[in-house]
Scaffold this active site. Sequence first.
Site, PDB file in Angstrom:
ATOM      1  N   ASP A 164     -11.427  -9.828   5.075  1.00 50.75           N
ATOM      2  CA  ASP A 164     -12.661 -10.043   4.317  1.00 50.75           C
ATOM      3  C   ASP A 164     -13.143 -11.477   4.538  1.00 50.75           C
ATOM      4  O   ASP A 164     -14.342 -11.739   4.652  1.00 50.75           O
ATOM      5  CB  ASP A 164     -12.465  -9.798   2.811  1.00 50.75           C
ATOM      6  CG  ASP A 164     -12.764  -8.350   2.419  1.00 50.75           C
ATOM      7  OD1 ASP A 164     -12.566  -7.455   3.273  1.00 50.75           O
ATOM      8  OD2 ASP A 164     -13.198  -8.116   1.281  1.00 50.75           O
ATOM      9  N   ASP A 167      -1.536 -18.710   3.817  1.00 50.74           N
ATOM     10  CA  ASP A 167      -2.489 -19.546   3.082  1.00 50.74           C
ATOM     11  C   ASP A 167      -3.091 -20.622   3.993  1.00 50.74           C
ATOM     12  O   ASP A 167      -4.304 -20.865   3.979  1.00 50.74           O
ATOM     13  CB  ASP A 167      -1.859 -20.157   1.807  1.00 50.74           C
ATOM     14  CG  ASP A 167      -0.431 -20.620   2.003  1.00 50.74           C
ATOM     15  OD1 ASP A 167       0.216 -20.185   2.976  1.00 50.74           O
ATOM     16  OD2 ASP A 167       0.053 -21.421   1.200  1.00 50.74           O
ATOM     17  N   TYR A 222       0.807  -1.227   0.000  1.00 54.37           N
ATOM     18  CA  TYR A 222       0.000   0.000   0.000  1.00 54.37           C
ATOM     19  C   TYR A 222       0.836   1.270   0.000  1.00 54.37           C
ATOM     20  O   TYR A 222       0.298   2.366   0.111  1.00 54.37           O
ATOM     21  CB  TYR A 222      -0.982  -0.034   1.179  1.00 54.37           C
ATOM     22  CG  TYR A 222      -2.000  -1.128   0.974  1.00 54.37           C
ATOM     23  CD1 TYR A 222      -1.642  -2.455   1.123  1.00 54.37           C
ATOM     24  CD2 TYR A 222      -3.295  -0.840   0.577  1.00 54.37           C
ATOM     25  CE1 TYR A 222      -2.545  -3.476   0.899  1.00 54.37           C
ATOM     26  CE2 TYR A 222      -4.210  -1.861   0.361  1.00 54.37           C
ATOM     27  CZ  TYR A 222      -3.830  -3.169   0.520  1.00 54.37           C
ATOM     28  OH  TYR A 222      -4.738  -4.171   0.296  1.00 54.37           O
ATOM     29  N   LYS A 229       4.421 -14.995   5.292  1.00 56.00           N
ATOM     30  CA  LYS A 229       4.797 -15.871   4.180  1.00 56.00           C
ATOM     31  C   LYS A 229       6.328 -15.905   4.104  1.00 56.00           C
ATOM     32  O   LYS A 229       6.911 -15.735   3.021  1.00 56.00           O
ATOM     33  CB  LYS A 229       4.157 -15.336   2.879  1.00 56.00           C
ATOM     34  CG  LYS A 229       4.201 -16.283   1.701  1.00 56.00           C
ATOM     35  CD  LYS A 229       3.205 -17.420   1.777  1.00 56.00           C
ATOM     36  CE  LYS A 229       3.422 -18.401   0.640  1.00 56.00           C
ATOM     37  NZ  LYS A 229       2.532 -19.564   0.682  1.00 56.00           N
ATOM     38  N   ASP A 246      -5.812  -7.234   4.616  1.00 51.77           N
ATOM     39  CA  ASP A 246      -6.941  -6.836   3.781  1.00 51.77           C
ATOM     40  C   ASP A 246      -7.744  -8.071   3.367  1.00 51.77           C
ATOM     41  O   ASP A 246      -8.970  -8.130   3.518  1.00 51.77           O
ATOM     42  CB  ASP A 246      -6.393  -6.090   2.550  1.00 51.77           C
ATOM     43  CG  ASP A 246      -7.491  -5.447   1.712  1.00 51.77           C
ATOM     44  OD1 ASP A 246      -8.650  -5.420   2.152  1.00 51.77           O
ATOM     45  OD2 ASP A 246      -7.165  -4.978   0.607  1.00 51.77           O
TER      46      ASP A 246
END
Length: 351
Positions: free
Chosen positions: A245, A217, A137, A184, A241
């Site tokens: 969701d 993941d 971002y 990650k 983000d």
Amino acid sequence: MRIECNGRAMENHTYRITLIEGDGIGHEVIPAARTALEATGLRFIFDEAAAGWETFERIGTSVPEETVAKIERSDATLFGAATSPTRKIEGFFGAIRYLRRRLDLFANVRPSKYHPVPGATPGTDLIVVRENTEGLYVEQERRYARGRVAIADRVITYDASYRIAEFALELAERRRGQLALVHKANVLPLSDGLFLEAAYDAAKRHPTVEIEEVIVDACAMRLVRDPGKFDVLVMENLFGDIISDLTAGLVGGLGIAPSGNIGERAAIFEPVHGSAPDIAGKGIANPTATILSAAMMLDHLGESRIARALEEAVDHHVLETGPRTPDLGGSRTTQEFAEAVARELRRLLTG
Ligand code: NAI
Ligand code: MG
């Protein structure tokens, strides 16, 4: 009446709240949340401010300086939603992303708690803490090779990682004492490795918090299968983000997911959803996410008793007696729902 601003209680304080409707259903959910806030019995001065796409079209900037000044001098801000076009437009920038960076609102706090709505997973009570200032971002993209190669910078710093980990650790201490570090680093050992290094340094000062590392993941899969296992999760910007969701989906979708953007100098509370152009102007948007964001705001201001009552009023209405909006299978309008919540809140606070 008790107010606890950074731990200090004040009597009969008047709160100065900046309201930013923004675009689309922002014009509907913010007045609805205001109706709920007015039923708390607290004293507010509401200061309206402009931001977003419509503001850009009108005056050529998506965030006027006057808006920044209003946010800085208020106790907290409630923000609706802002539209961002998917193609690049000269001079335009995303209002909420700009405000997060400009005001250094480094912590994006996204709770997902079970409310009795269709499709929600019982037992879910977790908070995603998303780093809000860096990662992808920083919005630094370039194209090379006559436009056939594109590169975006993903910035991870020790200081921002330490600060967000510290925030999440303090939150975990006040809750069930569990923190998942989501990363990650198996693919990105230099950048996500740095995130982990900073988080473990911060954790040295919080020995009672149980730390678990989870690869992002695998985290997505485990959240779907067993969300009750998680308490607080901390992660960099893009992971936060996406994962938030997913966690919003676990408890009934975007119509009910609240959030806060918190920094040292300012705080902006907003629903996780966007401006929903497909339903804007129809008066049918679900204001629950914004009303629950207002409840988070009250909690942040130290009004935890009233914040809990507001949440309860929402629950009671979203659920059992349910004058619901169409997204939850009902036929009520945004404002009718808000008025039902306001009535229920007054009953809870006086009864
Ligand atoms: P969205 O969240 O606006 O809508 C996704 C879907 O959920 C739509 O079908 C919408 O009708 C429904 N929905 C969302 N909120 C709802 C509510 N309160 N009640 C009932 N249904 C609701 O996401 P979308 O469509 O991807 O983005 C639309 C615009 O919003 C874009 O310009 C995007 O950039 C912007 N956006 C802004 C955000 C913000 O201001 N923080 C966050 C996400 C998107
Ligand atoms: Mg999002």
